[in-house]
Enzyme design. Structure first.
Site, mmCIF file in Angstrom:
data_model
loop_
_atom_site.group_PDB
_atom_site.id
_atom_site.type_symbol
_atom_site.label_atom_id
_atom_site.label_comp_id
_atom_site.label_asym_id
_atom_site.label_seq_id
_atom_site.Cartn_x
_atom_site.Cartn_y
_atom_site.Cartn_z
ATOM 1 N N GLY A 163 50.591 45.241 36.636
ATOM 2 C CA GLY A 163 50.520 43.885 37.120
ATOM 3 C C GLY A 163 49.488 43.115 36.254
ATOM 4 N N ASP B 61 43.183 45.617 41.802
ATOM 5 C CA ASP B 61 43.145 46.635 42.739
ATOM 6 C C ASP B 61 41.768 47.111 42.833
ATOM 7 O OD1 ASP B 61 45.732 45.836 43.449
ATOM 8 O OD2 ASP B 61 46.361 47.689 42.547
ATOM 9 N N ARG C 85 47.075 36.733 42.266
ATOM 10 C CA ARG C 85 47.042 37.080 40.883
ATOM 11 C C ARG C 85 47.064 36.062 40.084
ATOM 12 N NH1 ARG C 85 50.870 41.977 40.661
ATOM 13 N NH2 ARG C 85 52.184 40.826 39.172
HETATM 14 O O1 F6P Z 1 48.462 46.483 40.809
HETATM 15 C C1 F6P Z 1 48.348 44.996 41.122
HETATM 16 C C2 F6P Z 1 49.262 44.616 42.226
HETATM 17 O O2 F6P Z 1 49.175 43.282 42.476
HETATM 18 C C3 F6P Z 1 49.115 45.379 43.419
HETATM 19 O O3 F6P Z 1 48.017 44.836 44.444
HETATM 20 C C4 F6P Z 1 50.351 45.253 44.360
HETATM 21 O O4 F6P Z 1 50.565 46.281 44.979
HETATM 22 C C5 F6P Z 1 51.269 45.239 43.133
HETATM 23 O O5 F6P Z 1 50.669 44.761 41.981
HETATM 24 C C6 F6P Z 1 52.506 44.382 43.156
HETATM 25 O O6 F6P Z 1 53.448 44.773 42.214
HETATM 26 P P1 F6P Z 1 54.616 43.877 41.640
HETATM 27 O O7 F6P Z 1 53.877 42.484 40.807
HETATM 28 O O8 F6P Z 1 55.246 44.383 40.840
HETATM 29 O O9 F6P Z 1 55.163 43.092 42.697
#
Ligand code: F6P
Length: 324
Positions: free
Chosen positions: A12, A128, A257
């Protein structure tokens, strides 16, 4: 001896990754190395999408969220065949060492490469904050501040209408973001994966808050909580007369994010990126560059991938006292 080194971002994206790329590239150039970027994480290592990076190529990116190199989750790299192909790419491009910027899964990949004898150093980066070897990881501060701003805003509208809000924050299986956002945001209840909070307990907290004359209530729920936001919302709907507040749910999700990295994240990223290059220059391979006790620290990747990070659960009691 290192002459050519590469950097990749994996998993991520996290705000501050660009600042870390910039720090790695410019520190590597200062060592007299030629620097390269691998596009789209381990997937790019397998497909061979490697580009040269000069000082100007990483200019103007520090303040941007996301990652200029792109990132990916690569199931192929988890296979031995995928890892062998990645190693072949590195050899074909005569890349002598690699810096991997990412979280848990990414550092597992870095560890696998280092076990194959390849010189690699990791940089701790995930919103995280679930990575051993760093008290705080790149992206956490920004994600936390975004969650906090959302909570502050929700409190304003909640107070106007005597509402309770369920706010779901990210964090995968770790409650760090929820716990910290809950404390800093003055939440009435916080539900995290590390400990079960029964929905009836939350109903009781909300009902009590209403009786005590609070104009609003905030319940912060980690996405990995044992009873997730959807389950809690359904439970609350069935007990709405007991609670008093009207109820609404907000899922923050990936919004957390996407922000511009805070000063703290840019500084951490710069420090860890430069530190990772120094470890490579010193021949200290197979380590994670992290921040322990406020200082740059190297932890063996073997330890990072095998030791789960723990959460200070006493903070949950603090949150309870603050919610009076
Ligand atoms: O590991 C970072 C994160 O944003 C987590 O908090 C979340 O569970 C996951 O990635 C989401 O993943 P994706 O961006 O693949 O949906």
């Amino acid at each position: 001896m290192i002459r050519r080194a590469a950097v990749l971002t994996s998993g991520g994206d996290a705000p501050g990754m660009n600042a870390a790329i910039r720090a790695v590239v410019r520190s590597g150039l200062a060592q007299g190395w030629q620097m390269f970027g691998v596009r789209h994480g381990y997937a790019g290592l397998i497909s061979g999408t490697i580009v040269p990076l000069g000082a100007r190529d990483v200019g103007g990116i520090m303040q941007l969220g996301g990652t200029m190199l792109g990132t990916a989750r690569s199931p192929e790299f988890r296979t031995e065949d995928g890892r062998c192909r990645a190693l072949r790419t590195l050899n074909q491009h005569e890349i002598d060492a690699l810096v991997v910027i990412g979280g848990n899964g990414s550092q597992q990949g870095a560890y696998a490469l280092s076990e194959m004898g390849y010189p690699v150093v990791g940089v701790a980066s995930t919103i995280d904050n679930d990575l051993s070897g760093s008290d705080i990881t790149i992206g956490v501060d920004t994600a936390l501040n975004i969650a906090l701003e959302a909570i502050d805003r929700l409190k304003v509208t909640a107070s106007s209408l005597e509402r309770a809000f369920l706010v779901e924050v990210m964090g995968r299986d770790c409650g760090y973001l929820a716990l910290m956002a809950g404390i800093a945001g003055g939440a009435e209840a916080i539900c995290i994966p590390e400990i079960e909070t029964h929905p009836d307990e939350v109903v009781a907290i909300l009902a009590d808050s209403y009786r005590r004359g609070k104009p609003h209530a905030i319940v912060v729920v980690a996405e990995g909580a044992q009873h997730d936001a959807h389950e809690l919302a359904e439970h609350f709907a069935a007990h709405v007369d007991d609670i008093g507040f009207q109820l609404r749910t907000t899922i923050l999700g990936h919004v957390q994010r996407g922000g511009h990295p805070t000063a703290a994240d840019r500084l951490l990223a710069t420090n860890l990126g430069a530190g990772a290059v120094q470890y490579l220059a010193d021949g200290q391979y197979g380590f994670l560059a992290g921040n322990i006790g406020g200082k740059l620290a190297a932890t063996p990747l073997a330890e990072v991938v095998s030791r789960p990070k723990t959460l200070d659960m006493s903070l949950l009691d603090l949150a309870g006292i603050m919610a009076r």
